[in-house]
Design an enzyme around this catalytic site. Sequence first.
Site, PDB file in Angstrom:
ATOM      1  N   HIS A   1      87.923  26.256 -19.850  1.00 35.83           N
ATOM      2  CA  HIS A   1      89.305  25.927 -19.472  1.00 35.83           C
ATOM      3  C   HIS A   1      89.969  27.127 -18.785  1.00 35.83           C
ATOM      4  O   HIS A   1      90.605  27.950 -19.447  1.00 35.83           O
ATOM      5  CB  HIS A   1      90.110  25.554 -20.715  1.00 35.83           C
ATOM      6  CG  HIS A   1      89.839  24.184 -21.236  1.00 35.83           C
ATOM      7  ND1 HIS A   1      90.452  23.059 -20.742  1.00 35.83           N
ATOM      8  CD2 HIS A   1      88.997  23.774 -22.214  1.00 35.83           C
ATOM      9  CE1 HIS A   1      90.018  21.989 -21.399  1.00 35.83           C
ATOM     10  NE2 HIS A   1      89.135  22.389 -22.299  1.00 35.83           N
TER      11      HIS A   1
ATOM     12  N   CYS B   1      86.198  20.901 -18.091  1.00 32.52           N
ATOM     13  CA  CYS B   1      85.751  20.488 -19.433  1.00 32.52           C
ATOM     14  C   CYS B   1      85.292  19.025 -19.412  1.00 32.52           C
ATOM     15  O   CYS B   1      84.222  18.736 -18.885  1.00 32.52           O
ATOM     16  CB  CYS B   1      86.841  20.746 -20.466  1.00 32.52           C
ATOM     17  SG  CYS B   1      86.207  20.697 -22.178  1.00 32.52           S
TER      18      CYS B   1
ATOM     19  N   GLU C   1      92.597  27.081 -17.147  1.00 34.33           N
ATOM     20  CA  GLU C   1      94.056  26.892 -17.198  1.00 34.33           C
ATOM     21  C   GLU C   1      94.656  27.214 -18.565  1.00 34.33           C
ATOM     22  O   GLU C   1      95.885  27.320 -18.693  1.00 34.33           O
ATOM     23  CB  GLU C   1      94.396  25.436 -16.817  1.00 34.33           C
ATOM     24  CG  GLU C   1      94.257  24.398 -17.915  1.00 34.33           C
ATOM     25  CD  GLU C   1      92.826  23.984 -18.238  1.00 34.33           C
ATOM     26  OE1 GLU C   1      92.643  23.010 -18.991  1.00 34.33           O
ATOM     27  OE2 GLU C   1      91.877  24.633 -17.752  1.00 34.33           O
TER      28      GLU C   1
END
Length: 237
Positions: A180, A90, A182
């Site tokens: 993202h 990001c 994660e």
Amino acid sequence: MCAEESEYMKKAYGGYFEVFMRMLAEEGETWDVYKVLRGEFPQDHDLLLYQGYVITGSCRDAHGNDKWIHDLLTLLRNLDSINKKILGICFGHQILGRALGGKVIPSPTGWDIGVRTITFSPSLPFALSSLDLPSRLPIIECHRDEVRELPVKAEVIAYSDKTGIEMFTYGDHIMGIQGHPEYSKDILLHLIDRLIQRDYIIDAIAVEARERINAMWEPDTEAWKRLCVTFLKGPLT
């Protein structure tokens, strides 16, 4: 670490660093965290100690001019000069684009908050193409800025119907991901609350985003984990 930790993230997940560790860390490895937002950076003589680096997301603008951002740009250029593996997520994706000579701007189409399907380029690097990933893969997004122009020698390896540069590579040692990998939906919903509190988004955007997120499946985090780990820890070609 380019983000500020919230109390919720600390209590629910052990902090943002632990979220990344669950996705990327493997037995026998040592990971260190530098909170660059607070001015914590590795010393020049330590840069060679690490196999690779991960640059996280942030609520700050990658096109900003705070001192820590300029210090981070210098660090990334130094790491590129010694051919270190770098994975940017990001804000990390955007700041890498800027550090290498690209252009980062606020997106003309505004915020992207939710789960978006990206399409991989047919020209994926061999190490990633060998993973037998699907040609399209959902990922959680939460960004207002985007890499608008790629650095010279960089290559787009994924795009979406909203963002033309969802992923890029630079040589065989740098990769940026706008989304993202994660995040979970729970983390994204919490982040929406933080964006409202800081007046980054208006209530109407938040309401629409929450409805859209609640109606969607969790992305395939295992596929993203394989992709990120393979890139970050694989050999340079």
